[in-house]
Design a protein around this motif. Structure first.
Motif, PDB file in Angstrom:
ATOM      1  N   LEU A  33       0.828  -1.315  -0.105  1.00  0.00           N
ATOM      2  CA  LEU A  33      -0.048   0.024  -0.102  1.00  0.00           C
ATOM      3  C   LEU A  33       0.821   1.415   0.006  1.00  0.00           C
ATOM      4  N   PRO A  34       0.749   2.181  -0.790  1.00  0.00           N
ATOM      5  CA  PRO A  34       1.767   3.373  -1.022  1.00  0.00           C
ATOM      6  C   PRO A  34       1.586   4.368   0.268  1.00  0.00           C
ATOM      7  N   PHE A  35       2.725   5.054   0.307  1.00  0.00           N
ATOM      8  CA  PHE A  35       2.910   5.719   1.353  1.00  0.00           C
ATOM      9  C   PHE A  35       2.494   7.353   1.246  1.00  0.00           C
ATOM     10  N   GLN A  36       1.901   7.706   1.929  1.00  0.00           N
ATOM     11  CA  GLN A  36       1.537   9.337   1.791  1.00  0.00           C
ATOM     12  C   GLN A  36       1.546  10.067   3.210  1.00  0.00           C
ATOM     13  N   PRO A  37       2.404  11.264   3.472  1.00  0.00           N
ATOM     14  CA  PRO A  37       2.342  11.952   4.842  1.00  0.00           C
ATOM     15  C   PRO A  37       0.951  12.048   5.151  1.00  0.00           C
ATOM     16  N   GLY A  38       0.460  12.073   6.179  1.00  0.00           N
ATOM     17  CA  GLY A  38      -0.820  12.065   6.808  1.00  0.00           C
ATOM     18  C   GLY A  38      -1.987  11.173   6.109  1.00  0.00           C
ATOM     19  N   GLY A  39      -1.371  10.292   5.507  1.00  0.00           N
ATOM     20  CA  GLY A  39      -2.417   9.475   4.665  1.00  0.00           C
ATOM     21  C   GLY A  39      -3.449   8.702   5.391  1.00  0.00           C
ATOM     22  N   ARG A  40      -4.586   8.748   4.944  1.00  0.00           N
ATOM     23  CA  ARG A  40      -5.731   7.846   5.487  1.00  0.00           C
ATOM     24  C   ARG A  40      -6.389   6.927   4.525  1.00  0.00           C
ATOM     25  N   GLY A  41      -5.745   6.783   3.274  1.00  0.00           N
ATOM     26  CA  GLY A  41      -6.367   6.108   2.267  1.00  0.00           C
ATOM     27  C   GLY A  41      -6.842   6.911   1.077  1.00  0.00           C
ATOM     28  N   PRO A  42      -6.383   6.229  -0.112  1.00  0.00           N
ATOM     29  CA  PRO A  42      -5.859   5.127  -0.270  1.00  0.00           C
ATOM     30  C   PRO A  42      -4.345   4.964  -0.042  1.00  0.00           C
ATOM     31  N   ARG A  43      -3.935   6.034   0.239  1.00  0.00           N
ATOM     32  CA  ARG A  43      -2.468   6.185   0.535  1.00  0.00           C
ATOM     33  C   ARG A  43      -2.298   6.388   2.113  1.00  0.00           C
ATOM     34  N   TYR A  44      -1.393   5.959   2.701  1.00  0.00           N
ATOM     35  CA  TYR A  44      -1.117   5.673   4.184  1.00  0.00           C
ATOM     36  C   TYR A  44       0.097   6.250   4.829  1.00  0.00           C
ATOM     37  N   ASP A  45       0.100   6.940   6.074  1.00  0.00           N
ATOM     38  CA  ASP A  45       1.332   6.924   6.865  1.00  0.00           C
ATOM     39  C   ASP A  45       1.109   5.932   7.851  1.00  0.00           C
ATOM     40  N   CYS A  46       2.408   5.842   8.711  1.00  0.00           N
ATOM     41  CA  CYS A  46       2.365   4.703   9.598  1.00  0.00           C
ATOM     42  C   CYS A  46       0.989   4.491  10.451  1.00  0.00           C
ATOM     43  N   TYR A  47       0.448   5.714  10.878  1.00  0.00           N
ATOM     44  CA  TYR A  47      -0.712   5.663  11.760  1.00  0.00           C
ATOM     45  C   TYR A  47      -1.867   5.096  11.115  1.00  0.00           C
ATOM     46  N   GLY A  48      -2.002   5.511   9.615  1.00  0.00           N
ATOM     47  CA  GLY A  48      -3.104   5.523   8.984  1.00  0.00           C
ATOM     48  C   GLY A  48      -3.121   3.862   8.770  1.00  0.00           C
ATOM     49  N   LEU A  49      -1.994   3.387   8.390  1.00  0.00           N
ATOM     50  CA  LEU A  49      -1.834   2.030   8.234  1.00  0.00           C
ATOM     51  C   LEU A  49      -2.422   1.112   9.307  1.00  0.00           C
ATOM     52  N   LEU A  50      -1.788   1.630  10.592  1.00  0.00           N
ATOM     53  CA  LEU A  50      -2.178   0.847  11.892  1.00  0.00           C
ATOM     54  C   LEU A  50      -3.737   1.051  11.902  1.00  0.00           C
ATOM     55  N   ARG A  51      -4.415   2.123  11.831  1.00  0.00           N
ATOM     56  CA  ARG A  51      -5.818   2.119  11.969  1.00  0.00           C
ATOM     57  C   ARG A  51      -6.561   1.425  10.808  1.00  0.00           C
ATOM     58  N   LEU A  52      -6.138   1.350   9.881  1.00  0.00           N
ATOM     59  CA  LEU A  52      -6.924   0.588   8.644  1.00  0.00           C
ATOM     60  C   LEU A  52      -6.817  -0.942   8.874  1.00  0.00           C
ATOM     61  N   VAL A  53      -5.541  -1.560   9.592  1.00  0.00           N
ATOM     62  CA  VAL A  53      -5.498  -2.831  10.123  1.00  0.00           C
ATOM     63  C   VAL A  53      -6.127  -3.167  10.979  1.00  0.00           C
ATOM     64  N   TYR A  54      -6.349  -2.154  12.068  1.00  0.00           N
ATOM     65  CA  TYR A  54      -7.146  -2.698  13.498  1.00  0.00           C
ATOM     66  C   TYR A  54      -8.435  -2.477  12.882  1.00  0.00           C
ATOM     67  N   ALA A  55      -8.990  -1.828  11.991  1.00  0.00           N
ATOM     68  CA  ALA A  55     -10.352  -1.700  11.622  1.00  0.00           C
ATOM     69  C   ALA A  55     -10.774  -2.737  10.807  1.00  0.00           C
ATOM     70  N   ASP A  56     -10.195  -3.111   9.828  1.00  0.00           N
ATOM     71  CA  ASP A  56     -10.224  -4.259   9.049  1.00  0.00           C
ATOM     72  C   ASP A  56     -10.149  -5.591   9.555  1.00  0.00           C
ATOM     73  N   ARG A  57      -9.102  -5.835  10.529  1.00  0.00           N
ATOM     74  CA  ARG A  57      -8.717  -7.160  10.847  1.00  0.00           C
ATOM     75  C   ARG A  57      -9.382  -7.345  12.421  1.00  0.00           C
ATOM     76  N   LEU A  58      -9.460  -6.367  13.200  1.00  0.00           N
ATOM     77  CA  LEU A  58      -9.969  -6.624  14.488  1.00  0.00           C
ATOM     78  C   LEU A  58     -11.119  -5.718  14.897  1.00  0.00           C
ATOM     79  N   GLY A  59     -11.633  -4.970  14.002  1.00  0.00           N
ATOM     80  CA  GLY A  59     -12.876  -4.387  14.170  1.00  0.00           C
ATOM     81  C   GLY A  59     -12.612  -3.160  15.306  1.00  0.00           C
ATOM     82  N   ILE A  60     -11.565  -2.608  15.325  1.00  0.00           N
ATOM     83  CA  ILE A  60     -11.199  -1.666  16.403  1.00  0.00           C
ATOM     84  C   ILE A  60     -10.985  -0.370  15.680  1.00  0.00           C
ATOM     85  N   PRO A  61     -11.820   0.639  15.880  1.00  0.00           N
ATOM     86  CA  PRO A  61     -11.889   2.033  15.154  1.00  0.00           C
ATOM     87  C   PRO A  61     -10.810   2.724  16.199  1.00  0.00           C
ATOM     88  N   LEU A  62      -9.433   2.739  15.851  1.00  0.00           N
ATOM     89  CA  LEU A  62      -8.626   3.618  16.594  1.00  0.00           C
ATOM     90  C   LEU A  62      -9.009   4.863  16.446  1.00  0.00           C
TER      91      LEU A  62
END
Length: 150
Positions: A33-62
């Motif tokens: 998945l591509p990087f973008q500063p401050g990205g929350r989709g479809p490009r992500y920064d490190c926290y955006g990627l963490l939020r995506l995975v937690y929401a998708d895989r754990l159902g946790i909206p960080l």
């Protein structure tokens, strides 16, 4: 790279095979998945990627944090540290925990622990990838490991 959205029929998170004796979660669909500063989709920064995975895989909206800047600042560091109120420090990480990494001496980067000493993360230099946080590049910069506690 297209991502399959999580639905009620999507299987629970899987463990991946690894040469490591420790189980690793399979997050291969996020690699690249591509990087973008401050990205929350479809490009992500490190926290955006963490939020995506937690929401998708754990159902946790960080929670979102605001004030991302293109450079590391005391304000960015303060926001990250303030956000730690919802995270509990752990001495030995398990899959789904977070590794907090120092950048320029400040805790300004995170990765998702997937097991076996590896993390899923993204940086300005690379799109989302799996890397060992025990590699020389990272191991001296690990500030700590945290588990979501809210």
């Amino acid at each position: 790279m297209l991502r399959r959205p999580r639905t009620s029929s999507t299987p629970a998170p899987r463990l991946a095979y690894s040469a490591s004796p420790y189980p690793m979660i399979d997050v291969s669909e996020y690699v690249g998945l591509p990087f973008q500063p401050g990205g929350r989709g479809p490009r992500y920064d490190c926290y955006g990627l963490l939020r995506l995975v937690y929401a998708d895989r754990l159902g946790i909206p960080l929670p979102e944090h605001t004030g991302y800047t293109a450079t590391l600042t005391p304000t960015t560091t303060a926001m990250i540290q303030a956000g730690l109120v919802d995270w509990t420090p752990v001495p030995d990480p398990d899959p789904w925990d977070v590794v907090l990494i120092l950048v320029d001496g400040e805790p300004n980067h995170i990765g998702l622990v997937i097991g076996g000493g590896h993390m899923l993360h993204t940086t300005r230099r690379t799109d989302a990838c799996i890397e060992s946080y025990q590699r020389p590049r990272w191991r001296t910069r690990v500030e700590g490991f945290y588990r979501w506690s809210s």
